[in-house]
Design a protein around this motif. Structure first.
Motif, mmCIF file in Angstrom:
data_model
loop_
_atom_site.group_PDB
_atom_site.id
_atom_site.type_symbol
_atom_site.label_atom_id
_atom_site.label_comp_id
_atom_site.label_asym_id
_atom_site.label_seq_id
_atom_site.Cartn_x
_atom_site.Cartn_y
_atom_site.Cartn_z
ATOM 1 N N CYS A 157 0.846 -1.188 0.000
ATOM 2 C CA CYS A 157 0.000 0.000 0.000
ATOM 3 C C CYS A 157 0.883 1.239 0.000
ATOM 4 N N CYS A 158 0.816 2.011 -1.082
ATOM 5 C CA CYS A 158 1.620 3.231 -1.184
ATOM 6 C C CYS A 158 0.736 4.413 -1.573
ATOM 7 N N THR A 159 -0.462 4.449 -0.997
ATOM 8 C CA THR A 159 -1.351 5.585 -1.224
ATOM 9 C C THR A 159 -0.847 6.794 -0.448
ATOM 10 N N GLY A 160 -1.273 7.968 -0.866
ATOM 11 C CA GLY A 160 -0.877 9.181 -0.159
ATOM 12 C C GLY A 160 -1.360 10.412 -0.891
ATOM 13 N N THR A 161 -1.236 11.544 -0.239
ATOM 14 C CA THR A 161 -1.576 12.822 -0.844
ATOM 15 C C THR A 161 -0.583 13.855 -0.323
ATOM 16 N N THR A 162 -0.768 15.114 -0.646
ATOM 17 C CA THR A 162 0.178 16.140 -0.215
ATOM 18 C C THR A 162 -0.062 16.516 1.245
ATOM 19 N N ALA A 163 1.017 16.947 1.909
ATOM 20 C CA ALA A 163 0.915 17.328 3.316
ATOM 21 C C ALA A 163 0.161 18.637 3.499
ATOM 22 N N PHE A 164 0.247 19.514 2.504
ATOM 23 C CA PHE A 164 -0.388 20.825 2.585
ATOM 24 C C PHE A 164 -1.478 20.935 1.523
ATOM 25 N N PRO A 165 -2.476 21.780 1.756
ATOM 26 C CA PRO A 165 -3.576 21.912 0.786
ATOM 27 C C PRO A 165 -3.059 22.183 -0.621
ATOM 28 N N SER A 166 -3.579 21.440 -1.580
ATOM 29 C CA SER A 166 -3.170 21.576 -2.974
ATOM 30 C C SER A 166 -4.314 21.075 -3.846
ATOM 31 N N LYS A 167 -4.106 21.145 -5.152
ATOM 32 C CA LYS A 167 -5.124 20.657 -6.079
ATOM 33 C C LYS A 167 -5.386 19.170 -5.876
ATOM 34 N N ARG A 168 -4.396 18.461 -5.382
ATOM 35 C CA ARG A 168 -4.570 17.023 -5.153
ATOM 36 C C ARG A 168 -5.566 16.732 -4.030
ATOM 37 N N TRP A 169 -5.920 17.749 -3.259
ATOM 38 C CA TRP A 169 -6.935 17.559 -2.224
ATOM 39 C C TRP A 169 -8.352 17.612 -2.787
ATOM 40 N N ASP A 170 -8.487 18.005 -4.048
ATOM 41 C CA ASP A 170 -9.819 18.085 -4.655
ATOM 42 C C ASP A 170 -10.512 16.726 -4.568
ATOM 43 N N GLY A 171 -11.820 16.758 -4.385
ATOM 44 C CA GLY A 171 -12.572 15.513 -4.304
ATOM 45 C C GLY A 171 -12.379 14.784 -2.994
ATOM 46 N N ASP A 172 -12.105 15.528 -1.924
ATOM 47 C CA ASP A 172 -11.948 14.942 -0.587
ATOM 48 C C ASP A 172 -10.744 14.008 -0.511
ATOM 49 N N ASN A 173 -9.669 14.379 -1.197
ATOM 50 C CA ASN A 173 -8.456 13.567 -1.211
ATOM 51 C C ASN A 173 -7.460 14.092 -0.175
ATOM 52 N N THR A 174 -7.919 14.252 1.049
ATOM 53 C CA THR A 174 -7.127 14.840 2.127
ATOM 54 C C THR A 174 -6.358 13.765 2.888
ATOM 55 N N PRO A 175 -5.372 14.157 3.705
ATOM 56 C CA PRO A 175 -4.652 13.160 4.510
ATOM 57 C C PRO A 175 -5.569 12.330 5.400
ATOM 58 N N GLU A 176 -6.572 12.946 5.978
ATOM 59 C CA GLU A 176 -7.481 12.180 6.836
ATOM 60 C C GLU A 176 -8.194 11.090 6.045
ATOM 61 N N LYS A 177 -8.657 11.434 4.838
ATOM 62 C CA LYS A 177 -9.401 10.473 4.030
ATOM 63 C C LYS A 177 -8.498 9.398 3.434
ATOM 64 N N VAL A 178 -7.282 9.780 3.019
ATOM 65 C CA VAL A 178 -6.392 8.844 2.328
ATOM 66 C C VAL A 178 -5.532 8.051 3.308
ATOM 67 N N ASP A 179 -4.808 8.772 4.186
ATOM 68 C CA ASP A 179 -3.811 8.126 5.045
ATOM 69 C C ASP A 179 -4.412 7.460 6.276
ATOM 70 N N TRP A 180 -5.591 7.890 6.681
ATOM 71 C CA TRP A 180 -6.227 7.252 7.827
ATOM 72 C C TRP A 180 -7.418 6.397 7.398
ATOM 73 N N GLU A 181 -8.480 7.029 6.904
ATOM 74 C CA GLU A 181 -9.679 6.261 6.589
ATOM 75 C C GLU A 181 -9.431 5.245 5.476
ATOM 76 N N GLY A 182 -8.674 5.641 4.455
ATOM 77 C CA GLY A 182 -8.393 4.717 3.361
ATOM 78 C C GLY A 182 -7.603 3.503 3.811
ATOM 79 N N VAL A 183 -6.556 3.732 4.614
ATOM 80 C CA VAL A 183 -5.747 2.618 5.121
ATOM 81 C C VAL A 183 -6.576 1.738 6.048
ATOM 82 N N ARG A 184 -7.361 2.355 6.916
ATOM 83 C CA ARG A 184 -8.218 1.582 7.828
ATOM 84 C C ARG A 184 -9.195 0.705 7.051
ATOM 85 N N ASN A 185 -9.838 1.278 6.032
ATOM 86 C CA ASN A 185 -10.804 0.510 5.243
ATOM 87 C C ASN A 185 -10.136 -0.650 4.515
ATOM 88 N N LEU A 186 -8.954 -0.400 3.963
ATOM 89 C CA LEU A 186 -8.230 -1.455 3.253
ATOM 90 C C LEU A 186 -7.865 -2.595 4.192
#
Length: 333
Positions: A157-186
């Motif tokens: 598992c090598c998912t991730g997003t940027t540490a600071f707000p950026s365009k990559r956060w669009d669509g709820d792609n935030t650290p909380e959603k990706v690094d925590w909730e996404g990993v937990r769900n997986l």
């Protein structure tokens, strides 16, 4: 032993300012051949394995490095018919390299992607016996159908997003959603039969309230990565955690492989591995991807977390014995 940390998010590889968005495998990577594409090859001036024609302009030391550290080692690796490796985050910087290395080793892989069409754009048309693609988003538990995990023996598992707000956060792609909730769900969806889960995390996760880590953690990225680590540790699944330093070298985004090779063939091939969240520095995406694959088969890395940095010097390439020594040395420091 550790180098000075930098919080500059700009990659050190000398990519063009406006790179042409070409498939990652626009040329044949390190001996890997797509079903739909053929390539002319030339031999290096000093003999050895053939290299793709587009690499003619790459300086000789780069070609020699590719032959000695990647192509040669991977060609001596026997096909692993017993593995089916699920790669989550396979379209990202580290993930693209993980998939490329698995294909080069002829290890059967399955990608979990939000947009399956990216797999063809990045890796070309592949036989189902080599590369399978499943649609799914780890942020949504309903996407993680049990059929996705049928037959899977290992997970990277090598998912991730940027540490600071950026365009990559669009669509709820935030650290909380990706690094925590996404990993937990997986982790919650994985069957107990999985032999190893390798999770890519970050150095500094245990020190997110200390400078300079508190700056990196302003929007919670280190906190959420640590929460993902903790959930994996308590899951009962066999795991290895790879905490990378600030990621450098390509692919920073989707580049053709020729650009990738030019950017990453520098002097920083040597690898430092530590434990206890003590390392401070940078890590090449190439080294992180290779560490993930090596950890699948090095038995004593199970149940442990390691930090990884890249420094100047000759690296371990894909030599498993050298990687075993690196991981073992980290445990005795």
């Amino acid at each position: 032993m550790a180098s000075r940390i930098s919080l500059d998010p700009t990659p050190v590889g000398k990519f063009p300012k406006h790179p042409q968005q070409l498939p990652l495998f626009a040329i044949s990577p390190l001996g890997f051949h797509s079903k739909t594409t053929s390539f002319r090859t030339i031999s290096s001036s000093r003999g050895g394995l053939p290299v793709p024609q587009p690499l003619r302009a790459v300086k000789e030391e780069v070609i020699e490095s590719l032959n000695s550290e990647s192509t040669r080692d991977s060609q001596t690796t026997p096909p692993s018919s017993t593995k089916l490796v699920l790669v989550v985050g396979g379209s990202g910087g580290v993930g693209q390299l993980v998939v490329a290395y698995l294909l080069n080793r002829k290890i059967k892989s399955r990608l979990l992607l939000r947009d399956p069409e990216k797999a063809t754009a990045l890796f070309g048309e592949q036989d189902e016996e080599t590369l399978q693609v499943r649609k799914g988003d780890t942020r949504n538990p309903g996407d993680l159908d049990p059929s996705i995990f049928e037959g899977v023996t290992h997970v990277i598992c090598c998912t991730g997003t940027t540490a600071f707000p950026s365009k990559r956060w669009d669509g709820d792609n935030t650290p909380e959603k990706v690094d925590w909730e996404g990993v937990r769900n997986l982790i919650s969806a994985l069957p107990s039969s999985v032999k190893r889960v390798v999770l890519v995390s970050s150095i500094g996760v245990t020190k997110c309230n200390e400078l300079p880590w508190s700056i990196m953690n302003l929007f919670g990225v280190l906190k959420y990565k640590k929460m993902g680590e903790d959930f994996l540790e308590k899951s009962g699944l066999p795991f290895t955690i790879i905490r990378a330093g600030r990621l450098t070298d390509g692919p920073y985004t989707s580049y053709d492989l020729n650009t990738l090779l030019k950017a990453t063939a520098g002097q920083r091939r040597a690898v430092l591995i530590g434990q206890g969240d003590k390392l401070v520095g940078e890590a090449s995406r190439l080294a992180v991807a290779e560490a993930c694959i090596q950890a699948l088969d090095i038995e004593f890395t199970q149940g442990k977390a390691y930090e990884i940095n890249s420094v100047e010097g000759e690296g371990p390439g894909s030599d498993q014995q050298k990687w075993r020594e690196l991981f073992k040395t980290a445990e005795t420091q």
